[in-house]
Design an enzyme around this catalytic site. Structure first.
Site, PDB file in Angstrom:
ATOM      1  N   MET A  30      20.834  70.900  38.048  1.00 21.73           N
ATOM      2  CA  MET A  30      21.155  72.301  37.770  1.00 21.73           C
ATOM      3  C   MET A  30      20.019  72.969  36.998  1.00 21.73           C
ATOM      4  O   MET A  30      20.195  74.055  36.440  1.00 21.73           O
ATOM      5  CB  MET A  30      22.465  72.407  36.984  1.00 21.73           C
ATOM      6  CG  MET A  30      23.655  71.850  37.770  1.00 21.73           C
ATOM      7  SD  MET A  30      25.230  72.535  37.270  1.00 21.73           S
ATOM      8  CE  MET A  30      25.299  71.970  35.581  1.00 21.73           C
ATOM      9  N   HIS A  34      14.705  68.626  31.662  1.00 19.95           N
ATOM     10  CA  HIS A  34      14.251  67.888  30.484  1.00 19.95           C
ATOM     11  C   HIS A  34      13.766  66.521  30.971  1.00 19.95           C
ATOM     12  O   HIS A  34      13.764  66.240  32.182  1.00 19.95           O
ATOM     13  CB  HIS A  34      15.378  67.768  29.447  1.00 19.95           C
ATOM     14  CG  HIS A  34      16.678  67.252  30.006  1.00 19.95           C
ATOM     15  ND1 HIS A  34      16.829  65.965  30.455  1.00 19.95           N
ATOM     16  CD2 HIS A  34      17.874  67.855  30.200  1.00 19.95           C
ATOM     17  CE1 HIS A  34      18.062  65.790  30.884  1.00 19.95           C
ATOM     18  NE2 HIS A  34      18.729  66.928  30.755  1.00 19.95           N
ATOM     19  N   GLU A  35      13.400  65.650  30.010  1.00 21.15           N
ATOM     20  CA  GLU A  35      12.816  64.366  30.415  1.00 21.15           C
ATOM     21  C   GLU A  35      13.772  63.494  31.221  1.00 21.15           C
ATOM     22  O   GLU A  35      13.334  62.644  31.990  1.00 21.15           O
ATOM     23  CB  GLU A  35      12.325  63.608  29.181  1.00 21.15           C
ATOM     24  CG  GLU A  35      11.020  64.162  28.660  1.00 21.15           C
ATOM     25  CD  GLU A  35      10.718  63.656  27.263  1.00 21.15           C
ATOM     26  OE1 GLU A  35      10.987  62.478  26.991  1.00 21.15           O
ATOM     27  OE2 GLU A  35      10.237  64.465  26.456  1.00 21.15           O
ATOM     28  N   HIS A  37      15.747  64.569  33.614  1.00 22.18           N
ATOM     29  CA  HIS A  37      15.532  64.975  35.007  1.00 22.18           C
ATOM     30  C   HIS A  37      14.201  64.427  35.532  1.00 22.18           C
ATOM     31  O   HIS A  37      14.101  63.995  36.683  1.00 22.18           O
ATOM     32  CB  HIS A  37      15.505  66.500  35.121  1.00 22.18           C
ATOM     33  CG  HIS A  37      16.780  67.179  34.728  1.00 22.18           C
ATOM     34  ND1 HIS A  37      16.868  68.023  33.643  1.00 22.18           N
ATOM     35  CD2 HIS A  37      18.019  67.144  35.274  1.00 22.18           C
ATOM     36  CE1 HIS A  37      18.100  68.488  33.541  1.00 22.18           C
ATOM     37  NE2 HIS A  37      18.823  67.972  34.519  1.00 22.18           N
ATOM     38  N   GLY A 152      21.708  60.401  37.500  1.00 23.66           N
ATOM     39  CA  GLY A 152      21.628  59.774  36.179  1.00 23.66           C
ATOM     40  C   GLY A 152      22.904  59.031  35.842  1.00 23.66           C
ATOM     41  O   GLY A 152      23.999  59.479  36.181  1.00 23.66           O
TER      42      GLY A 152
HETATM   43  P1  AMP Z   1      22.350  68.281  35.509  1.00 25.33           P
HETATM   44  O1  AMP Z   1      21.171  69.139  35.755  1.00 25.33           O
HETATM   45  O2  AMP Z   1      22.727  68.175  34.072  1.00 25.33           O
HETATM   46  O3  AMP Z   1      23.501  68.565  36.428  1.00 25.33           O
HETATM   47  O4  AMP Z   1      21.896  66.813  35.868  1.00 25.33           O
HETATM   48  C1  AMP Z   1      21.226  66.524  37.061  1.00 25.33           C
HETATM   49  C2  AMP Z   1      21.005  65.043  37.151  1.00 25.33           C
HETATM   50  O5  AMP Z   1      20.267  64.607  36.006  1.00 25.33           O
HETATM   51  C3  AMP Z   1      22.313  64.227  37.161  1.00 25.33           C
HETATM   52  O6  AMP Z   1      22.173  63.151  38.071  1.00 25.33           O
HETATM   53  C4  AMP Z   1      22.403  63.743  35.741  1.00 25.33           C
HETATM   54  O7  AMP Z   1      23.141  62.557  35.603  1.00 25.33           O
HETATM   55  C5  AMP Z   1      20.937  63.524  35.411  1.00 25.33           C
HETATM   56  N1  AMP Z   1      20.723  63.533  33.968  1.00 25.33           N
HETATM   57  C6  AMP Z   1      21.144  64.457  33.078  1.00 25.33           C
HETATM   58  N2  AMP Z   1      20.808  64.095  31.830  1.00 25.33           N
HETATM   59  C7  AMP Z   1      20.139  62.920  31.939  1.00 25.33           C
HETATM   60  C8  AMP Z   1      19.520  62.034  30.993  1.00 25.33           C
HETATM   61  N3  AMP Z   1      19.527  62.281  29.697  1.00 25.33           N
HETATM   62  N4  AMP Z   1      18.943  60.898  31.473  1.00 25.33           N
HETATM   63  C9  AMP Z   1      18.935  60.626  32.798  1.00 25.33           C
HETATM   64  N5  AMP Z   1      19.491  61.428  33.731  1.00 25.33           N
HETATM   65  C10 AMP Z   1      20.085  62.561  33.304  1.00 25.33           C
END
Ligand code: AMP
Length: 291
Positions: A30, A34-35, A37, A152
């Site tokens: 989304m 950050h690191e 991603h 993640g």
């Molecule tokens: P989001 O943008 O928050 O919907 O997350 C996109 C993807 O990044 C999902 O697969 C999350 O599980 C992964 N993700 C988010 N935070 C982290 C993190 N701290 N470490 C590793 N993967 C992450």
């Protein structure tokens, strides 16, 4: 890195990549990168002949009424800058418009997929969240047709449901890479929402990981899971600053809560609302049979 906004333009890129013998690897996000991603991209690049497609889409249907859809950080220009500076940037950044993803409009019914797991843990606080999430992930799978997708481990319930959907609806045709959770120095899991933490909330936040590790250690040393969990709950729940939503142990293979007699791979899940910001985290560890 090609910037692509429509399915038609995406297909041109995918066709060329497939013709060149590449393996399509999808990394859905989304944005507000950050690191965590960026580590998903690193994982994606490990796949032989990878053609990495990262998507950024803030999916309206996975936010409930009163949730932070409007406030969710949208930082596309910065995200593009961050990605283009990577040694190995994704081949494509796909940022579809809401109308492209939801041609029938946002009120059209979603295919129900989450079942009973849609209304436990995250699903209690966020009714409809997993239906919206699964709907958009299946859309990205359909338009991208990846061989591999990277998610993640931080979002445990999401990952469990996605794996189940791949089995049920995609004939196990997509391999999942489960990327480990990237953390701050004090072990707070990186999250796009961490920027909203007040100083008090940020000071409290490392308690999530610390409490999980404490529960893990106690169980490994022979404490009953129910006892270890109860102790940690009293530490985590600190109204009015922090309201513990759940701290629970599930069987990683079924996502069902475990009993004190359980042995096998367990996942410890936690969710706390700290000063209005919902934080979730999890760890996985093995519970041995009692000697
Ligand atoms: P989001 O943008 O928050 O919907 O997350 C996109 C993807 O990044 C999902 O697969 C999350 O599980 C992964 N993700 C988010 N935070 C982290 C993190 N701290 N470490 C590793 N993967 C992450």
């Amino acid at each position: 890195m090609k910037l692509v906004e429509t399915v038609a333009a995406l297909e041109v890129e995918l066709d060329a990549a497939r013709a060149a013998g590449k393996t399509i690897v999808l990394v859905p996000t989304m944005g507000a990168l950050h690191e965590g991603h960026l580590s998903l991209i690193e994982e994606a690049n490990q796949v032989a002949d990878a053609f990495v497609v990262m998507s950024i889409f803030v999916n309206p249907t996975q936010f409930g009424k009163g949730e932070d859809f409007e406030r969710y950080p949208r930082t596309l220009a910065t995200d593009i800058e961050v990605l283009s500076k990577l040694a190995q940037a994704p081949a494509v950044l796909f940022t579809p418009a809401v109308e492209e993803v939801y041609p029938a409009g946002l009120d059209a019914p979603l295919k129900p997929r989450a079942g009973a797991l849609g209304s436990v843990f995250e699903g209690i606080a966020r009714p409809g969240h997993f239906e919206g999430m699964l709907n958009v992930v299946s859309w990205f799978f359909e338009v991208t047709k990846p061989e591999v997708a990277v998610f993640g481990a931080k979002d445990a319930q999401q990952l469990f449901l996605i794996k189940r959907m791949i089995h049920r609806e995609f004939n196990d045709s997509i391999a999942i890479i489960e990327a480990r959770t990237v953390r701050e120095e004090d072990y707070l899991a990186k999250s796009s929402r961490n920027r909203f933490l007040s100083p008090e909330a940020r000071a409290y936040a490392p308690n999530l990981f610390a409490s999980m590790i404490q529960v893990q250690e106690e169980i490994i040393e022979g404490e009953l899971p129910t006892v270890a969990l109860a102790k940690a709950r009293t530490i985590l729940d600190r109204p009015p600053l922090a309201k513990l939503d759940y701290l629970a142990l599930v069987d990683k293979s079924t996502f069902s809560p475990i009993s004190d007699e359980f042995s096998g791979e367990a996942q410890l899940l936690v969710a706390v609302v700290v000063d209005g910001v919902r934080l979730i985290d999890n760890i996985t560890f093995y519970i041995q049979e009692p000697a």
